[in-house]
Design an enzyme around this catalytic site. Structure first.
Site, PDB file in Angstrom:
ATOM      1  N   TRP A 101     -29.526  41.632  52.971  1.00  0.00           N
ATOM      2  CA  TRP A 101     -29.942  42.079  51.851  1.00  0.00           C
ATOM      3  C   TRP A 101     -29.242  43.037  52.329  1.00  0.00           C
ATOM      4  O   TRP A 101     -29.324  45.081  50.424  1.00  0.00           O
ATOM      5  CB  TRP A 101     -31.432  42.299  51.812  1.00  0.00           C
ATOM      6  N   ASP A 171     -36.339  49.251  51.799  1.00  0.00           N
ATOM      7  CA  ASP A 171     -36.015  48.326  50.417  1.00  0.00           C
ATOM      8  C   ASP A 171     -37.373  47.574  51.637  1.00  0.00           C
ATOM      9  O   ASP A 171     -37.051  47.341  53.101  1.00  0.00           O
ATOM     10  CB  ASP A 171     -34.563  47.349  50.809  1.00  0.00           C
ATOM     11  N   LYS A 195     -42.300  38.923  46.238  1.00  0.00           N
ATOM     12  CA  LYS A 195     -42.521  37.881  47.815  1.00  0.00           C
ATOM     13  C   LYS A 195     -44.220  38.784  47.411  1.00  0.00           C
ATOM     14  O   LYS A 195     -45.314  38.173  48.108  1.00  0.00           O
ATOM     15  CB  LYS A 195     -41.727  39.159  48.469  1.00  0.00           C
TER      16      LYS A 195
HETATM   17  C1  LIG Z   1     -36.014  39.341  47.749  1.00  0.00           C
HETATM   18  C2  LIG Z   1     -35.223  40.754  48.307  1.00  0.00           C
HETATM   19  C3  LIG Z   1     -34.288  41.014  47.527  1.00  0.00           C
HETATM   20  C4  LIG Z   1     -34.134  40.751  46.062  1.00  0.00           C
HETATM   21  O1  LIG Z   1     -34.636  41.023  45.054  1.00  0.00           O
HETATM   22  P1  LIG Z   1     -34.415  40.804  43.314  1.00  0.00           P
HETATM   23  O2  LIG Z   1     -36.161  41.038  43.101  1.00  0.00           O
HETATM   24  O3  LIG Z   1     -34.399  39.608  43.882  1.00  0.00           O
HETATM   25  O4  LIG Z   1     -33.455  41.385  43.521  1.00  0.00           O
HETATM   26  C5  LIG Z   1     -33.504  42.277  48.363  1.00  0.00           C
HETATM   27  N1  LIG Z   1     -34.265  42.905  49.272  1.00  0.00           N
HETATM   28  C6  LIG Z   1     -35.011  42.230  49.731  1.00  0.00           C
HETATM   29  C7  LIG Z   1     -35.353  42.119  51.521  1.00  0.00           C
HETATM   30  C8  LIG Z   1     -35.552  40.868  50.094  1.00  0.00           C
HETATM   31  O5  LIG Z   1     -36.330  40.401  50.276  1.00  0.00           O
END
Ligand SMILES: *Cc1c(COP(=O)(O)O)cnc(C)c1O
Length: 359
Positions: A101, A171, A195
């Protein structure tokens, strides 16, 4: 019956939340329509959206000088929105690379500015770990430092908040609300909702006000934080149902006792699962102990030929979505806030039975 769902995302939601949404589905609070069918400008909906923000502020103890935005496009759109908003005059940022990511974030940022990549992944005694900050070699003039607090696919997490000069951008898609966090240490936090917050379609951005006025002139208005902040995240129609559902999850979390209380449960869940894996010769987790993720637990089987059987039998035991990400294989149990301790206990009992039958 409801199964235990270990999906990495879209992930398990609290049953109580889904039940409440179901009760309100056709007739929201006596209004004769679903909340999905209401104008986002109506006073009823505005109250729902404002309550969700207030509850999130309470849960995370978000200081007054931060804006909370409820956006769309997922965390992935923030990979572009962040550089477009924050690179500023120097047009330079540091990106800490620890996995898939953080790599996607930095690849996207490279389209807009001068991105310095810090390779922070390392190995200690054959286990993946994150290099200490002293070895990072950050730029002196970066507009911000970006990192992925929890790498959802690798199952690797930062132990501490990095102590850096430039505004810190993180993030938190897979770790937001799982543990107490000092928001004041960050310039910006973002997270896709699917999540630990609610259904897909909603993205939370928490941004310090002094960072709002340096967006590139060509930025689309929808991505511009200052415009979204001025319009209460309603530059266009927001993801109204996902926002409402996130609000129900925030209420549920407050009822559980807030982030401190859920964190205790999360620690117990992680201890149970990692403890079992460590005591077993059959299962292995590839991450060094200090950097193990509280939320995403990847593991392998001593005999990889048994993976398909493992997944099949797990499903028969109502334990779902344990396959690792397609890019890494193996298994992964995501044990987000909505997965109860009993679910992790059921998983451990199943894993133990599986070794006895096939190990
Ligand atoms: C799932 C995830 C993403 C991507 O998320 P989207 O909403 O599908 O763009 C980005 N960073 C992390 C750490 C994730 O777990």
């Amino acid at each position: 019956m409801r199964a235990y769902n270990f999906c990495a995302g879209p992930a398990a939601l609290p049953t109580a939340v889904l039940e409440k949404a179901q009760r309100e589905l056709l007739d929201w609070q006596g209004k004769g329509v679903s909340i999905m069918e209401m104008s986002h400008r109506s006073s009823d909906y505005v109250a729902v959206s404002a309550k969700a923000e207030a509850d999130l502020r309470k849960l995370m103890n978000i200081p007054e000088n931060y804006k909370v935005l409820f956006l769309q496009g997922g965390a992935s759109l923030q990979f572009s929105a962040i550089p477009l908003n924050l690179l500023g005059k120097n047009n330079k940022a540091d990106y800490i690379h620890t996995g898939i990511w953080s790599e996607k974030a930095l690849k996207e940022a490279q389209r807009y500015g001068d991105i310095h990549t810090v390779e922070a992944a390392t190995q200690i005694d054959g286990k993946f770990a994150i290099k200490p900050e002293q070895e990072w070699n950050l730029s002196a003039d970066a507009a911000y430092v970006h990192y992925a607090e929890n790498e959802t696919i690798g199952g690797i997490q930062f132990k501490d908040i990095p102590n850096v000069q430039a505004p810190l951008v993180s993030d938190l898609s897979s770790s937001i609300l799982s543990a107490p966090l000092d928001v004041s240490k960050f310039g910006l936090i973002y997270a896709g909702a699917q999540k630990n917050i609610g259904p897909a379609g909603l993205t939370i951005v928490i941004v310090r006000e002094d960072l709002l006025d340096q967006a590139k002139p060509e930025i689309p208005s929808i991505l511009k934080y200052s415009a979204q902040a001025k319009n209460d995240s309603m530059v266009n129609t927001p993801a109204t149902y996902a926002w409402y559902l996130a609000g129900l999850v925030f209420e549920w979390l407050l009822e559980q006792g807030g982030v401190d209380a859920i964190h205790k449960i999360n620690l117990a869940k992680a201890e149970l699962l990692y403890g079992y894996i460590d005591a077993s010769d059959f299962y292995n987790n590839p991450i060094a102990v200090p950097n193990r993720s509280l939320m995403n637990v990847p593991f392998t089987l001593a005999n990889a030929d048994l993976e398909k059987l493992f997944l099949k039998e797990a499903e028969e035991h109502h334990l779902l979505n344990l396959a690792g990400h397609r890019s890494v294989g193996g298994m992964r149990a995501s044990i987000y806030n909505a997965v109860p301790l009993e679910g992790v206990q059921a998983l451990v009992d199943f894993m133990d039975g599986f070794v006895k039958r096939h190990g």
